[in-house]
Design a protein around this motif. Structure first.
Motif, mmCIF file in Angstrom:
data_model
loop_
_atom_site.group_PDB
_atom_site.id
_atom_site.type_symbol
_atom_site.label_atom_id
_atom_site.label_comp_id
_atom_site.label_asym_id
_atom_site.label_seq_id
_atom_site.Cartn_x
_atom_site.Cartn_y
_atom_site.Cartn_z
ATOM 1 N N CYS A 149 0.849 -1.191 0.000
ATOM 2 C CA CYS A 149 0.000 0.000 0.000
ATOM 3 C C CYS A 149 0.885 1.242 0.000
ATOM 4 O O CYS A 149 2.000 1.218 0.528
ATOM 5 N N PRO A 150 0.385 2.344 -0.567
ATOM 6 C CA PRO A 150 1.162 3.583 -0.538
ATOM 7 C C PRO A 150 1.338 4.067 0.901
ATOM 8 O O PRO A 150 0.475 3.849 1.750
ATOM 9 N N SER A 151 2.449 4.724 1.178
ATOM 10 C CA SER A 151 2.705 5.221 2.528
ATOM 11 C C SER A 151 1.781 6.393 2.836
ATOM 12 O O SER A 151 1.164 6.970 1.947
ATOM 13 N N TYR A 152 1.711 6.753 4.110
ATOM 14 C CA TYR A 152 0.799 7.816 4.522
ATOM 15 C C TYR A 152 1.166 9.180 3.934
ATOM 16 O O TYR A 152 0.311 10.055 3.830
ATOM 17 N N ASP A 153 2.418 9.360 3.522
ATOM 18 C CA ASP A 153 2.813 10.652 2.965
ATOM 19 C C ASP A 153 2.844 10.659 1.432
ATOM 20 O O ASP A 153 3.236 11.654 0.829
ATOM 21 N N ALA A 154 2.393 9.584 0.811
ATOM 22 C CA ALA A 154 2.327 9.510 -0.654
ATOM 23 C C ALA A 154 1.061 10.217 -1.155
ATOM 24 O O ALA A 154 0.055 10.260 -0.448
ATOM 25 N N PRO A 155 1.103 10.774 -2.355
ATOM 26 C CA PRO A 155 -0.079 11.460 -2.892
ATOM 27 C C PRO A 155 -1.302 10.547 -3.038
ATOM 28 O O PRO A 155 -2.428 11.000 -2.930
ATOM 29 N N ASP A 156 -1.073 9.247 -3.255
ATOM 30 C CA ASP A 156 -2.183 8.304 -3.429
ATOM 31 C C ASP A 156 -2.454 7.491 -2.165
ATOM 32 O O ASP A 156 -2.906 6.357 -2.223
ATOM 33 N N ARG A 157 -2.206 8.083 -0.990
ATOM 34 C CA ARG A 157 -2.351 7.373 0.289
ATOM 35 C C ARG A 157 -3.740 6.782 0.495
ATOM 36 O O ARG A 157 -3.901 5.798 1.192
ATOM 37 N N ASP A 158 -4.777 7.362 -0.123
ATOM 38 C CA ASP A 158 -6.141 6.855 0.041
ATOM 39 C C ASP A 158 -6.361 5.518 -0.654
ATOM 40 O O ASP A 158 -7.392 4.881 -0.443
#
Length: 65
Positions: free
Chosen positions: A8-17
């Motif tokens: 999963c994308p990390s919490y600070d990635a633009p696609d975190r959702d």
């Protein structure tokens, strides 16, 4: 660490959702994602580092003159 493949994308990635939902509480209006982000039904977010992301609200429509 995320056990999913692909991760999963990390919490600070633009696609975190796009992270996987670990716990959903629709009656209360929020979900916990795999990356630690709490997503609210109004599109606001609480990040694991304590920062808040304001809800995305559309601009009000104005009547044409």
């Amino acid at each position: 660490m995320c056990p999913h493949q692909p991760q999963c994308p990390s919490y600070d990635a633009p696609d975190r959702d796009a992270a996987t939902i670990l716990a959903a509480h629709p009656v209360q209006g929020w979900s916990l994602l795999c990356n630690g982000v709490i997503v609210f039904e109004d599109t606001g977010e609480l990040l694991p580092d304590g920062r808040c992301v304001d809800p995305c609200r559309p601009e009000p429509a104005h009547a044409a003159a």
